[in-house]
Every structure is written in C-alpha cells, then in structure tokens.
Motif scaffolding. Structure first.
Motif, PDB file in Angstrom:
ATOM      1  N   GLY A   1      -9.348   4.345  -5.249  1.00  0.00           N
ATOM      2  CA  GLY A   1      -9.632   3.232  -6.152  1.00  0.00           C
ATOM      3  C   GLY A   1     -10.466   3.653  -7.340  1.00  0.00           C
ATOM      4  N   VAL A   2     -11.478   4.465  -7.090  1.00  0.00           N
ATOM      5  CA  VAL A   2     -12.363   4.908  -8.171  1.00  0.00           C
ATOM      6  C   VAL A   2     -11.683   5.957  -9.045  1.00  0.00           C
ATOM      7  N   ALA A   3     -11.073   6.957  -8.418  1.00  0.00           N
ATOM      8  CA  ALA A   3     -10.486   8.061  -9.178  1.00  0.00           C
ATOM      9  C   ALA A   3      -9.291   7.622 -10.012  1.00  0.00           C
ATOM     10  N   LEU A   4      -8.501   6.697  -9.488  1.00  0.00           N
ATOM     11  CA  LEU A   4      -7.276   6.285 -10.176  1.00  0.00           C
ATOM     12  C   LEU A   4      -7.378   4.893 -10.782  1.00  0.00           C
ATOM     13  N   ARG A   5      -8.557   4.314 -10.718  1.00  0.00           N
ATOM     14  CA  ARG A   5      -8.812   2.987 -11.312  1.00  0.00           C
ATOM     15  C   ARG A   5      -7.834   1.943 -10.757  1.00  0.00           C
ATOM     16  N   LEU A   6      -7.777   1.869  -9.435  1.00  0.00           N
ATOM     17  CA  LEU A   6      -6.888   0.938  -8.764  1.00  0.00           C
ATOM     18  C   LEU A   6      -7.682  -0.215  -8.165  1.00  0.00           C
ATOM     19  N   PRO A   7      -7.157  -1.435  -8.203  1.00  0.00           N
ATOM     20  CA  PRO A   7      -7.814  -2.550  -7.536  1.00  0.00           C
ATOM     21  C   PRO A   7      -7.931  -2.314  -6.032  1.00  0.00           C
ATOM     22  N   VAL A   8      -8.991  -2.800  -5.442  1.00  0.00           N
ATOM     23  CA  VAL A   8      -9.208  -2.611  -4.010  1.00  0.00           C
ATOM     24  C   VAL A   8      -8.062  -3.209  -3.199  1.00  0.00           C
ATOM     25  N   ALA A   9      -7.560  -4.368  -3.641  1.00  0.00           N
ATOM     26  CA  ALA A   9      -6.489  -5.039  -2.899  1.00  0.00           C
ATOM     27  C   ALA A   9      -5.246  -4.152  -2.803  1.00  0.00           C
ATOM     28  N   LEU A  10      -4.946  -3.424  -3.880  1.00  0.00           N
ATOM     29  CA  LEU A  10      -3.772  -2.555  -3.853  1.00  0.00           C
ATOM     30  C   LEU A  10      -3.930  -1.429  -2.840  1.00  0.00           C
ATOM     31  N   THR A  11      -5.100  -0.826  -2.782  1.00  0.00           N
ATOM     32  CA  THR A  11      -5.313   0.273  -1.847  1.00  0.00           C
ATOM     33  C   THR A  11      -5.307  -0.214  -0.398  1.00  0.00           C
ATOM     34  N   LEU A  12      -5.817  -1.412  -0.153  1.00  0.00           N
ATOM     35  CA  LEU A  12      -5.782  -1.966   1.196  1.00  0.00           C
ATOM     36  C   LEU A  12      -4.348  -2.277   1.628  1.00  0.00           C
ATOM     37  N   LEU A  13      -3.578  -2.852   0.701  1.00  0.00           N
ATOM     38  CA  LEU A  13      -2.174  -3.136   1.015  1.00  0.00           C
ATOM     39  C   LEU A  13      -1.381  -1.850   1.212  1.00  0.00           C
ATOM     40  N   LEU A  14      -1.765  -0.800   0.510  1.00  0.00           N
ATOM     41  CA  LEU A  14      -1.108   0.497   0.687  1.00  0.00           C
ATOM     42  C   LEU A  14      -1.262   0.982   2.120  1.00  0.00           C
ATOM     43  N   ALA A  15      -2.452   0.837   2.692  1.00  0.00           N
ATOM     44  CA  ALA A  15      -2.674   1.263   4.078  1.00  0.00           C
ATOM     45  C   ALA A  15      -1.818   0.442   5.040  1.00  0.00           C
ATOM     46  N   ALA A  16      -1.723  -0.869   4.805  1.00  0.00           N
ATOM     47  CA  ALA A  16      -0.926  -1.723   5.685  1.00  0.00           C
ATOM     48  C   ALA A  16       0.563  -1.382   5.600  1.00  0.00           C
ATOM     49  N   SER A  17       1.062  -1.205   4.375  1.00  0.00           N
ATOM     50  CA  SER A  17       2.481  -0.888   4.219  1.00  0.00           C
ATOM     51  C   SER A  17       2.800   0.495   4.788  1.00  0.00           C
ATOM     52  N   THR A  18       1.831   1.409   4.730  1.00  0.00           N
ATOM     53  CA  THR A  18       2.031   2.743   5.302  1.00  0.00           C
ATOM     54  C   THR A  18       2.275   2.646   6.805  1.00  0.00           C
TER      55      THR A  18
END
Length: 411
Positions: free
Chosen positions: A107-124
C-alpha cells in the motif's frame, strides 16, 4: 480393425479435448482483456493504474494455485485419487496470509488504497484454492470438464470485475465484485471435479496402475506443492525478464518497441501450452513416447509461428502496435523464436515436476541470472541487443532442459 477404430476414437477424443481447453484458455484471456478495456473508459487514470497494479500483483500471488494444480494433477495421474482438501486449503490460506502481511508495504510503496490490498488477499485465497479442483480434473484426464472448470473460474475471476466497472463502482467496488464472484464459483468447481458415478473413462488411478511409472512416495505433501510453485514462479519470471530489462536499459521509444515485439514472444510461448496441459498426466507416469510426441508438436507449432513472423513481420507489428513500430518488423522472427524456445522449456520443466525431479526450476533461475548479467554487462543497449540476449538464453536453456530430459540413464 477394432484396434484401429479404438485408436481413432481416442485420437478424436483427445482432439476434442484440445479444442475445448484451447477455447477455455482463449475465453480466459478475452475476459482478462476486457478488464483494462472497460477500466480505461470508466476510471480515472489514477484509479486505472491502481487497479492494473493490483491485478498484476494478483497474477503473481496466484502462482501457488498453478503449483497446486500441477502437483495434484501429477500425483493423481501417478498414484490415483487421494485426499487433497486439507492441502488445498492450507496452500490457499498460506498464500492469502502472505499477501495480507505484505499489504501494508504494498500500500505504501505502490500508493494503493488499503481496501484494494485487503481484497487482493481475499481473492488470492479463492484463486489458489481453485487449483485443487483443476488439478484433480487434469490428473484424471477429464479434459472436457477441465475446460468447463477453466471457463467457470475465468468468469468468476474477471466477470465480477467487468460488472463492477460497467456499474461505475470504482476500483474498490469492481475488485469487491470480482472477489465475491470468485468465491461463488468454488462450489461449482467442486461439483465439476466430483467423480462420475456412471461409466466414465479410466481415471488417473486406473491408468497409473496399468503403467509402470517411476517409484516414489505415494503421499501428496506440501513439499510437492512447493516444488511445483517454485517451477511456476521461475517460468513466470524468465518469461518477463527480458521485458523488464528492456524497460530498465532502453530509452522510452526502444522500451515501447520491445513491449510491442514481446506480444509476438508471448503468442509463440502460450499458443502450444494446451499440449502441456494434455500430456502432463502421461508425463507423470513416465510415458517417454508421449513426451517425445508433445515436444515434436510444440517444435512444429513454434516453427510455423516463426515462419509466419518472418513472412508477415510488417503485419504482425502493425496489428500489435501500429505503424509507429514497423521499423522493428525485421526482428519479428527473433521475438517469435524466443517464445517458441521458451514453450519447449516450459514443457520440459513440467516434465521434470511431473516425474518428481529434484530442483526442476534450477536451470531457469540460473538462466534468468545469466540473462540479467549479459544484458547489463555485455549486450548493446538496443532492442536488438536485449532481444539477441534473450534469444540466446532461451536457446541455451532449452538445450540444457532437453539434455536433462533425454540424457542416458534418466529414469
């Protein structure tokens, strides 16, 4: 007469399976292509970049799913049906936890919203878990159902994303839709993988009993999955290494031209991959004739694509990138040849994984390091320089893998 008829019927079934798996692969690619197409029209540039970045990360995070599929398919073809539920859940859970742990950094390195990174883990979790049922179908050689499962999975992974984009839900809403549909298709995949109750073709268990495959441990463990995951990751890395190096070493116009040429590389690489899907169960049982036949088909396909690139290089670059890149048309056969050689490498890596070989991906990691060193220290920093380095690397790697596969004394 009866034997000939049976052989013809078997060839017809295999041909139909190849067509079905190819169609499912094309559907998957088409749905994946629709996401950036709709995203470019529905999202701002910043939101589109964020969604594209998350999807790229998702492709990397899904590598354990491919490893799980290969490991399950090879084990099932070699030893027959066995419990894969716990191992599948464990692989998916570990993948999701690792992705979740990396979420703050991403999230910090790529300037991504927290919600996107959390959903990424779920979809993974959902994507990796699906590899279990795909592997069961592949190992049992139920290829028509495998094609159906691949199509269902593609609809789950990308269909929800497309719907979310069409409804203008933004990147978070689109990924939420995609995550939900990804979980919704899992029961259908499980149903497709359920053993048939009526008269069905011989499964991996029956075929394995009839074949004299190599000896080994009949239990499927996390180590098998880890080995297959390592091989899948190595194949992914080496197939994109030259493109990344071109981005780093070439000026913007050269990098853009190389990216257009890489479309031909990827086409020649992935066009014959259906052969590997179909032959993997036989490779797991040590069928040398099937391996030689698969290699011959992949080489013939590669030769045809390289010839087409040589004859119609202008058309290929015009379709891939437009008139601005026609000055690279002469390099079209080299781009296609690089992909064709990597197609051979990928089949032989899968052969080593299926046969239970030790460190099957080691030659690919060595080749990747060699490619990077040659491109950084020796090769001219031009499109031709990077491309020639990639082509030589692919050729040497293919030769090494062929020697490992066909060397005297290999069991």
């Amino acid at each position: 007469m009866t034997q000939t008829t049976g052989r013809d019927a078997g060839a017809a079934r295999l041909g139909a399976a190849g067509v079905a798996v190819t169609a499912a692969t094309m559907l998957t690619n088409a749905l994946a292509y629709l996401v950036p197409v709709f995203g470019a029209r529905r999202l701002t540039a910043g939101d589109l970049g964020a969604l594209a970045t998350v999807l790229a990360l998702g492709a990397i995070a899904a590598v354990p799913g491919f490893g799980l599929q290969i490991a399950v398919a090879a084990h099932r073809a070699r030893w027959g049906a066995s419990g894969t539920a716990r191992l599948g859940l464990r692989t998916a859970a570990v993948s999701a936890v690792v992705t979740l742990a990396a979420a703050p950094v991403l999230g910090v390195a790529l300037r991504l919203p927290v919600a996107l990174t959390l959903l990424l883990a779920a979809s993974t979790f959902a994507t990796v878990l699906a590899g279990r049922w795909l592997g069961e179908l592949q190992g049992d050689q139920r290829f028509l159902r495998l094609a159906g499962a691949m199509s269902v999975l593609a609809a789950g992974r990308y269909g929800g994303l497309v719907v979310g984009l069409v409804l203008d839900r933004g990147p978070v809403g689109a990924l939420l839709f995609g995550t939900i549909t990804g979980f919704l298709v899992l029961p259908l995949l499980a149903r497709l993988a359920r053993p048939a109750t009526d008269a069905a073709p011989a499964t991996g268990a029956a075929l394995g009993a009839a074949a004299s495959g190599p000896a080994g441990d009949a239990s499927l463990t996390g180590q098998h999955v880890l080995t297959a995951c390592g091989a899948s990751l190595a194949m992914l890395v080496i197939s994109y290494a030259d493109l990344i190096l071109a981005r780093q070493l070439l000026p913007p116009d050269g990098s853009g031209g190389y990216a257009v040429g890489a479309v031909l590389t990827k086409g020649a690489l992935w066009a014959p991959q259906v052969v590997t899907v179909l032959v993997l169960p036989r490779l797991a049982r040590g069928d040398r004739r099937a391996r030689a036949l698969a290699l011959a088909v992949i080489l013939a396909c590669g030769a045809a694509l390289v010839t087409a690139a040589a004859v119609a290089g202008d058309l290929a670059f015009r379709l891939a990138g437009g008139a601005d890149y026609l000055h690279l048309a002469g390099e079209a056969p080299l781009f296609a040849a690089t992909g064709a050689l990597y197609a051979v490498v990928f089949m032989l890596v899968n052969d080593r994984v299926a046969a239970g070989g030790r460190w099957p991906a080691a030659p690919l990691w060595v080749a990747t390091a060699g490619l990077a060193a040659a491109a950084l220290l020796v090769a001219p920093r031009t499109v031709a320089g990077v491309l020639t380095t990639a082509l030589v690397t692919a050729g040497v790697t293919a030769a090494v893998m062929a020697w490992l596969a066909f060397r005297p004394g290999r069991r």
